[in-house]
Design a protein around this motif. Structure first.
Motif, PDB file in Angstrom:
ATOM      1  N   LEU A 355     -36.250 -34.570   8.671  1.00 23.97           N
ATOM      2  CA  LEU A 355     -37.581 -34.098   9.073  1.00 23.97           C
ATOM      3  C   LEU A 355     -38.652 -35.138   8.776  1.00 23.97           C
ATOM      4  O   LEU A 355     -38.564 -35.875   7.785  1.00 23.97           O
ATOM      5  N   PRO A 356     -39.705 -35.200   9.595  1.00 21.11           N
ATOM      6  CA  PRO A 356     -40.829 -36.110   9.303  1.00 21.11           C
ATOM      7  C   PRO A 356     -41.660 -35.612   8.127  1.00 21.11           C
ATOM      8  O   PRO A 356     -41.478 -34.483   7.647  1.00 21.11           O
ATOM      9  N   ASP A 357     -42.582 -36.438   7.664  1.00 21.46           N
ATOM     10  CA  ASP A 357     -43.370 -36.098   6.474  1.00 21.46           C
ATOM     11  C   ASP A 357     -44.255 -34.879   6.697  1.00 21.46           C
ATOM     12  O   ASP A 357     -44.455 -34.079   5.773  1.00 21.46           O
ATOM     13  N   HIS A 358     -44.805 -34.720   7.917  1.00 18.52           N
ATOM     14  CA  HIS A 358     -45.739 -33.617   8.142  1.00 18.52           C
ATOM     15  C   HIS A 358     -45.035 -32.283   8.349  1.00 18.52           C
ATOM     16  O   HIS A 358     -45.694 -31.264   8.529  1.00 18.52           O
ATOM     17  N   ALA A 359     -43.699 -32.268   8.320  1.00 20.29           N
ATOM     18  CA  ALA A 359     -42.981 -31.023   8.589  1.00 20.29           C
ATOM     19  C   ALA A 359     -43.014 -30.073   7.400  1.00 20.29           C
ATOM     20  O   ALA A 359     -42.802 -28.872   7.572  1.00 20.29           O
ATOM     21  N   ARG A 360     -43.264 -30.601   6.194  1.00 22.85           N
ATOM     22  CA  ARG A 360     -43.271 -29.751   4.995  1.00 22.85           C
ATOM     23  C   ARG A 360     -44.645 -29.765   4.362  1.00 22.85           C
ATOM     24  O   ARG A 360     -45.203 -30.825   4.088  1.00 22.85           O
ATOM     25  N   ILE A 361     -45.177 -28.574   4.121  1.00 22.25           N
ATOM     26  CA  ILE A 361     -46.418 -28.447   3.362  1.00 22.25           C
ATOM     27  C   ILE A 361     -46.118 -28.464   1.868  1.00 22.25           C
ATOM     28  O   ILE A 361     -46.880 -29.004   1.068  1.00 22.25           O
ATOM     29  N   ILE A 362     -44.992 -27.900   1.490  1.00 19.35           N
ATOM     30  CA  ILE A 362     -44.568 -27.859   0.095  1.00 19.35           C
ATOM     31  C   ILE A 362     -43.086 -28.225   0.055  1.00 19.35           C
ATOM     32  O   ILE A 362     -42.318 -27.846   0.940  1.00 19.35           O
ATOM     33  N   SER A 363     -42.694 -28.972  -0.965  1.00 15.46           N
ATOM     34  CA  SER A 363     -41.330 -29.514  -1.050  1.00 15.46           C
ATOM     35  C   SER A 363     -40.475 -28.793  -2.074  1.00 15.46           C
ATOM     36  O   SER A 363     -39.441 -29.323  -2.501  1.00 15.46           O
ATOM     37  N   ASP A 364     -40.861 -27.597  -2.480  1.00 14.86           N
ATOM     38  CA  ASP A 364     -40.077 -26.885  -3.490  1.00 14.86           C
ATOM     39  C   ASP A 364     -38.679 -26.554  -2.992  1.00 14.86           C
ATOM     40  O   ASP A 364     -37.697 -26.627  -3.749  1.00 14.86           O
ATOM     41  N   GLY A 365     -38.559 -26.161  -1.712  1.00 17.52           N
ATOM     42  CA  GLY A 365     -37.245 -25.814  -1.168  1.00 17.52           C
ATOM     43  C   GLY A 365     -36.304 -27.002  -1.151  1.00 17.52           C
ATOM     44  O   GLY A 365     -35.118 -26.885  -1.508  1.00 17.52           O
ATOM     45  N   LEU A 366     -36.816 -28.156  -0.750  1.00 14.29           N
ATOM     46  CA  LEU A 366     -35.992 -29.365  -0.742  1.00 14.29           C
ATOM     47  C   LEU A 366     -35.614 -29.773  -2.160  1.00 14.29           C
ATOM     48  O   LEU A 366     -34.471 -30.196  -2.409  1.00 14.29           O
ATOM     49  N   TYR A 367     -36.554 -29.671  -3.100  1.00 18.93           N
ATOM     50  CA  TYR A 367     -36.247 -30.016  -4.494  1.00 18.93           C
ATOM     51  C   TYR A 367     -35.149 -29.106  -5.058  1.00 18.93           C
ATOM     52  O   TYR A 367     -34.228 -29.569  -5.747  1.00 18.93           O
ATOM     53  N   ARG A 368     -35.223 -27.829  -4.729  1.00 20.66           N
ATOM     54  CA  ARG A 368     -34.196 -26.885  -5.202  1.00 20.66           C
ATOM     55  C   ARG A 368     -32.826 -27.258  -4.643  1.00 20.66           C
ATOM     56  O   ARG A 368     -31.821 -27.245  -5.362  1.00 20.66           O
ATOM     57  N   ALA A 369     -32.784 -27.602  -3.338  1.00 20.92           N
ATOM     58  CA  ALA A 369     -31.509 -27.972  -2.725  1.00 20.92           C
ATOM     59  C   ALA A 369     -30.949 -29.247  -3.348  1.00 20.92           C
ATOM     60  O   ALA A 369     -29.744 -29.343  -3.634  1.00 20.92           O
ATOM     61  N   VAL A 370     -31.814 -30.240  -3.590  1.00 21.61           N
ATOM     62  CA  VAL A 370     -31.367 -31.496  -4.200  1.00 21.61           C
ATOM     63  C   VAL A 370     -30.871 -31.258  -5.621  1.00 21.61           C
ATOM     64  O   VAL A 370     -29.844 -31.825  -6.041  1.00 21.61           O
ATOM     65  N   ASP A 371     -31.553 -30.416  -6.358  1.00 23.51           N
ATOM     66  CA  ASP A 371     -31.139 -30.126  -7.734  1.00 23.51           C
ATOM     67  C   ASP A 371     -29.778 -29.439  -7.764  1.00 23.51           C
ATOM     68  O   ASP A 371     -28.924 -29.753  -8.607  1.00 23.51           O
ATOM     69  N   ILE A 372     -29.552 -28.523  -6.831  1.00 19.40           N
ATOM     70  CA  ILE A 372     -28.244 -27.852  -6.751  1.00 19.40           C
ATOM     71  C   ILE A 372     -27.152 -28.866  -6.415  1.00 19.40           C
ATOM     72  O   ILE A 372     -26.061 -28.845  -6.996  1.00 19.40           O
ATOM     73  N   PHE A 373     -27.457 -29.752  -5.475  1.00 14.43           N
ATOM     74  CA  PHE A 373     -26.447 -30.745  -5.084  1.00 14.43           C
ATOM     75  C   PHE A 373     -26.110 -31.677  -6.250  1.00 14.43           C
ATOM     76  O   PHE A 373     -24.937 -31.994  -6.474  1.00 14.43           O
ATOM     77  N   LEU A 374     -27.112 -32.118  -7.000  1.00 13.09           N
ATOM     78  CA  LEU A 374     -26.853 -32.995  -8.149  1.00 13.09           C
ATOM     79  C   LEU A 374     -26.086 -32.268  -9.243  1.00 13.09           C
ATOM     80  O   LEU A 374     -25.281 -32.881  -9.964  1.00 13.09           O
ATOM     81  N   LYS A 375     -26.313 -30.984  -9.363  1.00  9.84           N
ATOM     82  CA  LYS A 375     -25.597 -30.210 -10.380  1.00  9.84           C
ATOM     83  C   LYS A 375     -24.133 -30.027  -9.990  1.00  9.84           C
ATOM     84  O   LYS A 375     -23.242 -30.091 -10.853  1.00  9.84           O
TER      85      LYS A 375
END
Length: 555
Positions: A355-375
Motif C-alpha cells: 500500500l502507498p503511504d496515504h492509504a493508512r491514517i493510523i498504523s496500529d493494525g500493521l504494527y500488530r501484524a508485524v509484531d505477531i509475525f516476529l513473535k
C-alpha cells in the motif's frame, strides 16, 4: 423389450401403440417431449391420418408448455435424454427461446408495476420484490451444464438484467457444487472417485466464470460468491485464465470484501510444509485494486471539471474511503496469516509494502501484524527484520502502540529510538495545547499552533515557550543518549562473547605461548641495541642508533 433406438424407449413406444389402437392417452409435462420425439421417429404425422400423435403433442406444447417458463424448463430437462432427435426437430431451441422471451416479458411487466407503485401520485409504499419460493430461476438447477449455458446465453442476449443473471448463477452453482465437495484433499491423487469429483468441480467453475456478467467496479455479483468461486477454482486446479478472471473481478470491488472473502486456502496437496493461505493470489488482487487509481485518473482527464462533484483526493471522497477500507482489510489479513509458521518473510514483506503511504491514517493494525509475525518467526534474518519494521510509519502509531513498541524487544533498536522521538514530539505538542495542529511531523515542533478559542489562548509568553522547548530538547537528547549507551553496551557484550569464544579454543593457547616467547626475544634484542621494548614509542637517541647500525650493515 429392448427398444433403445426409439426416443423414450419402451415407455414411449407403449404410449404410441396405445394411441394407434384408439386408447386414450394423457399427455403431460413428463411425457410430452418423448411422445413428440417418438412421433417423429415413428413418422406418426398428418400424412397418414388427421390429428395424429405429432399434431396432438404440438398442440400441447403450444398451449401449455411454451407460454409458461417453469413448464418449458421442465420439458427441456426431459429433452436431455432424447438427443439427437430432440435437436433434429428443433424442440430444444424452441424451448430455450420460449424461456428467454417469457423471462424478458416478466421483467418488463415487473418494471412497469414498480413504476406504477413508485408514481408520485400514488400513496402505495414501494414494492421491493424479493425472490419468491416458486421463482423460475430456481428450477434451472435441474438442467445439465450444457443446457443451462445455452439458456443463460439466450436470456443475456434478450436483455435480462445482470442482477437477475447473478441470482441465477449463484443458485445453479450452489446446487451443482453441493454434492461435489472433496472431504479429504489428501486422498485426491489416490482415489479415482475424488479425481472425478475434482474434474466436475473444475468444469462447473470454469463454465460459471465464463457466464458471469461484464466486469465493473459496481458489479451485481456478490463478493462472497466470487470468493467461493476462486477458492473452488484453486482447490480444483482450474485454468489460469479462469483464476485470473476471478482475481480481476475481486480486485475491482475489493472495498466490499471482508476477511473471510480473502482467506483463500492454498492448494498444497501432499506438502506438509506448505503455507496455509494463497498469498500470491491476494497480492495480485490488491495490486489490481491499487492500479485502478491510474485508470480513474485517465477517465477523469476526459471528463469536464464542471461535472466533478467532489475532490477525489479528499478524505471523504469515494476513492479515498475505498483505499482506507482496503488498508484495514489488508492489516487484518496480515495479522491472520502472520500465525502461519511456514510463511516466508519475503511474501509477508511484499504484502506489507504494497500500500502507498496515504492509504493508512493510523498504523496500529500493521504494527500488530508485524509484531505477531516476529513473535511466530523469531529466527528471521536481521535484514528481513529491519526491512519489515521499516514498513511501519512511527508517526502514525497511537499512544498505546508507541508505548508497546518502546518496550518491545523484538523490534530493532533504531525503531525504538524513532518511536520515542516522535512520542516526545507528540507530548510536547499536546502540552502546548495545539489541538488543531497536524497530528504528526516536525512541522508541529517548529510551528506550534494555539487553540482557536478559550481563556488559555495566547497565555504562554514567547520567552516561556522558548524555555519549555529548550527543556524538552534536553530531555530528548538525554533519551537518545541513553539509547546510544544501551546500544554501546550491547556491542561490548557482543565483542566480549566473541573474545570468550576465541579464548576457549585449544589452538589459541598454543598461539599465546608462542607470541609470549617471541615478544620476550624481541625485547631482549631491543635492549642490546639500546631500543625500547615492543609497545612503547622509541625516543630520538634509540632512533639515531638504529639508523646508524642500519647504514653500517648496508655498507
Amino acid at each position: 423389450m429392448n427398444l433403445s433406438l426409439i426416443p423414450g424407449g419402451p415407455e414411449a413406444f407403449e404410449l404410441a401403440a396405445k394411441f394407434c389402437y384408439g386408447i386414450n392417452i394423457e399427455i403431460t409435462l413428463s411425457n410430452v417431449a418423448m411422445l413428440r420425439c417418438a412421433a417423429h421417429f415413428l413418422e406418426m404425422t398428418e400424412e397418414f391420418v388427421q390429428k395424429n400423435l405429432e399434431a396432438r403433442t404440438e398442440a400441447y406444447l403450444k398451449d401449455t408448455v411454451l407460454p409458461n417458463i417453469s413448464n418449458s424448463i421442465s420439458v427441456l430437462h426431459r429433452c436431455e435424454c432424447l438427443s439427437p432427435v430432440s435437436e433434429e426437430i428443433n424442440l430444444v431451441n424452441r424451448l430455450i427461446n420460449a424461456i428467454a422471451n417469457n423471462a424478458c416479458k416478466e421483467q418488463l411487466a415487473s418494471g412497469l408495476l414498480k413504476l406504477d407503485h413508485n408514481f408520485p401520485m400514488k400513496t402505495t409504499p414501494n414494492i421491493e420484490p424479493e425472490t419468491p419460493s416458486d421463482w423460475w430461476g430456481k428450477s434451472l438447477s435441474v438442467l445439465n451444464l450444457e443446457f443451462f449455458q445455452r439458456v443463460l446465453t439466450a436470456v443475456k442476449s434478450k436483455g435480462l438484467k445482470q442482477d437477475m443473471i447473478s441470482k441465477i448463477l449463484i443458485n445453479y452453482t450452489h446446487n451443482s457444487l453441493q454434492g461435489l465437495v472433496i472431504r479429504d484433499p489428501h486422498i485426491v491423487r489416490g482415489s479415482l472417485l475424488d479425481m472425478e469429483l475434482q474434474k466436475k468441480q473444475r468444469v462447473i467453475v470454469e463454465a460459471m466464470v465464463s457466464l458471469l456478467p461484464t466486469q465493473s467496479r459496481r458489479s451485481s455479483v456478490p463478493m462472497a460468491f466470487l470468493s467461493s468461486l476462486l477458492k473452488t477454482a484453486i482447490a480444483s486446479s482450474a485454468s489460469t485464465s479462469c483464476r485470473s478472471d476471478l482475481e480481476r473481478r475481486i480486485g475491482l470491488q475489493l472495498d466490499q470484501a471482508i476477511l473471510e472473502d480473502i482467506l483463500i486456502p492454498a492448494n498444497s496437496y501432499g506438502n506438509n510444509h506448505g503455507t496455509m493461505y494463497d498469498t500470491e493470489s491476494i497480492l495480485r488482487i490488491f495490486s489490481i485494486f491499487l492500479n485502478l487509481d491510474e485508470d480513474d485518473d485517465e477517465d477523469n482527464r476526459m471528463r469536464d471539471e464542471s461535472e466533478m462533484a467532489y475532490d477525489f483526493d479528499s478524505p471523504g471522497s469515494p476513492k479515498q474511503s475505498s483505499i482506507l477500507k482496503v488498508s484495514k482489510l489488508l492489516d487484518t489479513y496480515l495479522a491472520e496469516i502472520a500465525l502461519d509458521t511456514n510463511l516466508l518473510p519475503s511474501k509477508f514483506i511484499a504484502l506489507a509494502e504494497l500500500l502507498p503511504d496515504h492509504a493508512r491514517i493510523i498504523s496500529d493494525g500493521l504494527y500488530r501484524a508485524v509484531d505477531i509475525f516476529l513473535k511466530v518467526h523469531p529466527n528471521i534474518k536481521d535484514s528481513e527484520r529491519y526491512r519489515l519494521c521499516k514498513t511501519i510509519d512511527c508517526q502514525k502509531l497511537s499512544q498505546e502502540a508507541c508505548s508497546h513498541a518502546a518496550q518491545n524487544e523484538r523490534l530493532p533498536v533504531q525503531m525504538a529510538v524513532q518511536v520515542l522521538y516522535f512520542e516526545q514530539i507528540r507530548l510536547r505538542n499536546a502540552m502546548n495545547g495545539g489541538h488543531n495542529q497536524f497530528f504528526f511531523g516536525t512541522i508541529n515542533s517548529q510551528f506550534p499552533q494555539r487553540s482557536s478559542s478559550g481563556a488559555g489562548s495566547g497565555a504562554i509568553s514567547p520567552r516561556d515557550n522558548y524555555a519549555s522547548v529548550r527543556r524538552e530538547n534536553r530531555e530528548l537528547k538525554l533519551e537518545v543518549a541513553r539509547m546510544r549507551m544501551r546500544l554501546t553496551d550491547l556491542e561490548k557484550d557482543h565483542v566480549s562473547m566473541k573474545q570468550e569464544l576465541v579464548r576457549s579454543h585449544p589452538a589459541n593457547k598454543i598461539f599465546k605461548s608462542f607470541t609470549k616467547k617471541l615478544s620476550k626475544q624481541l625485547n631482549s634484542l631491543f635492549r642490546i641495541n639500546n631500543l625500547k621494548p615492543i609497545g612503547s614509542k622509541p625516543n630520538a637517541e634509540s632512533r639515531f642508533l638504529f639508523q646508524r647500525r642500519r647504514r653500517h650493515s648496508i655498507s
